[in-house]
Design an enzyme around this catalytic site. Structure first.
Site, PDB file in Angstrom:
ATOM      1  N   ASN A 106     -63.891   6.169  -3.487  1.00 22.88           N
ATOM      2  CA  ASN A 106     -64.217   7.542  -3.099  1.00 22.88           C
ATOM      3  C   ASN A 106     -63.265   8.057  -2.031  1.00 22.88           C
ATOM      4  O   ASN A 106     -62.878   9.226  -2.027  1.00 22.88           O
ATOM      5  CB  ASN A 106     -65.661   7.638  -2.613  1.00 22.88           C
ATOM      6  N   ASN A 125     -72.602  15.190   5.828  1.00 17.67           N
ATOM      7  CA  ASN A 125     -72.257  16.298   4.945  1.00 17.67           C
ATOM      8  C   ASN A 125     -72.859  16.165   3.553  1.00 17.67           C
ATOM      9  O   ASN A 125     -72.328  16.733   2.589  1.00 17.67           O
ATOM     10  CB  ASN A 125     -70.732  16.397   4.814  1.00 17.67           C
ATOM     11  N   CYS A 156     -65.100  13.880  -2.741  1.00 14.78           N
ATOM     12  CA  CYS A 156     -64.637  12.724  -3.517  1.00 14.78           C
ATOM     13  C   CYS A 156     -65.219  12.766  -4.928  1.00 14.78           C
ATOM     14  O   CYS A 156     -64.520  12.506  -5.914  1.00 14.78           O
ATOM     15  CB  CYS A 156     -64.992  11.420  -2.812  1.00 14.78           C
TER      16      CYS A 156
END
Length: 313
Positions: free
Chosen positions: A288, A168, A129
């Site tokens: 995002n 992540n 994002c």
């Protein structure tokens, strides 16, 4: 003209928002299946209510569905770790993949920068994002003045970061940093993500710093503004928070940048962005998610068009 059927692996925030975008916004794509691993997930429940075929048995369940044969494009909205196997299975089955995780198996794709470069690739990666929001700006500066170092800071509402995003974080910084170089054009890149716990949640904010060669500041400003307008064609809530800022860094007071291996003199360009989501699934502060799914949708539509051209040839 028949629509290209797609499947989405991952029934969390990103996958559910993407599903709603496909159904509401696309004239060329059609939902074929929604795939999850939690039978109680809201994404699977919504998909079923909207008439989309579902499975809670992950990619293995998808491959056993009768709808699988007709699916042309598969989106992966799971995690970098899960994407490796998902990609292997889908590519072996002859499906095209759009990866919304930071796995970066396929080439990086940022629609307004290199959106047409990898339309024949079996797997394309949507970076992150933060990458989707900031790399267009690095590229916009670089096409006027060579960017020696690009640094981005993506600040997102903590509530908009689901389990996949949180798992992540390392991949986010590594993938985005590499894409600043590979796609944005900077010689070196660095990415930072901030999960902001503020209440009420804040809209996504992104800061882009480019250390570049001296150049016409008005030309750089115009290039950035043109890029913002292009991103707005598929992410209406993408905007500049203030005018592009410039600072001359002279040899009498150079900036020491460890990532560059020394001191920098030249032009520092600072760009401050805000990304407001379209609120198709989550609130508007989750820009995002919106920019990621919007970029994936734009890419899928281009790939689908290329696939139709190939079938007609």
């Amino acid at each position: 003209m028949s629509k290209t059927k797609v499947a989405i692996i991952g029934s969390g925030n990103i996958g559910t928002d993407l599903m709603i975008k496909v159904m509401r916004l696309s004239d060329t794509l059609e939902m074929g299946a929604m795939v999850g691993i939690d039978p109680a997930s809201d994404g699977l429940a919504r998909a079923e209510r909207m008439g989309v075929a579902i499975t809670a048995r992950g990619v293995d369940g998808l491959m056993e569905m009768p709808e699988f044969a007709d699916i042309g494009i598969v989106f992966d909205a799971t995690s970098a770790g899960a994407h490796q196997r998902n990609s292997e299975l889908m590519l072996a089955a002859g499906k095209r993949m759009i990866d919304l995780t930071p796995a970066a198996i396929g080439p990086f794709t940022i629609p307004p920068v290199n959106g047409d470069a990898h339309l024949d690739a079996p797997n394309v990666n949507m970076v992150t994002c933060g990458g989707q929001a900031t790399i267009p700006i690095v590229h916009a500066v670089n096409r006027v003045a060579k960017v020696h170092y690009g640094e981005i800071v993506a600040s997102i509402a903590s509530k908009s970061a689901g389990p996949g995003t949180r798992a992540n974080i390392d991949e986010f910084t590594e993938t985005t940093s590499q894409a600043i170089v590979d796609v944005g054009g900077a010689t070196r890149g660095k990415a930072i993500i901030v999960l902001n716990p503020a209440e009420p949640p804040l809209i996504m904010r992104d800061t882009v710093y480019c250390l570049c060669e001296e150049a016409d500041q008005e030309a750089i400003r115009q290039s950035v503004e043109d890029m913002v307008a292009e991103v707005q064609t598929y992410v209406p809530g993408y905007r500049l928070k203030q005018a592009v800022q410039f600072e001359h860094i002279g040899s009498n007071r150079p900036l020491h940048i460890p990532e560059m291996g020394g001191d920098f003199t030249g032009l520092k360009v600072s760009v401050f962005l805000e990304v407001e989501g379209a609120a198709h699934y989550l609130p508007a502060y989750a820009g995002n998610l919106d920019i990621m799914t919007s970029a994936a949708l734009r890419t899928a539509e281009k790939i689908a068009a290329r696939m139709r051209e190939g079938a007609a040839a």
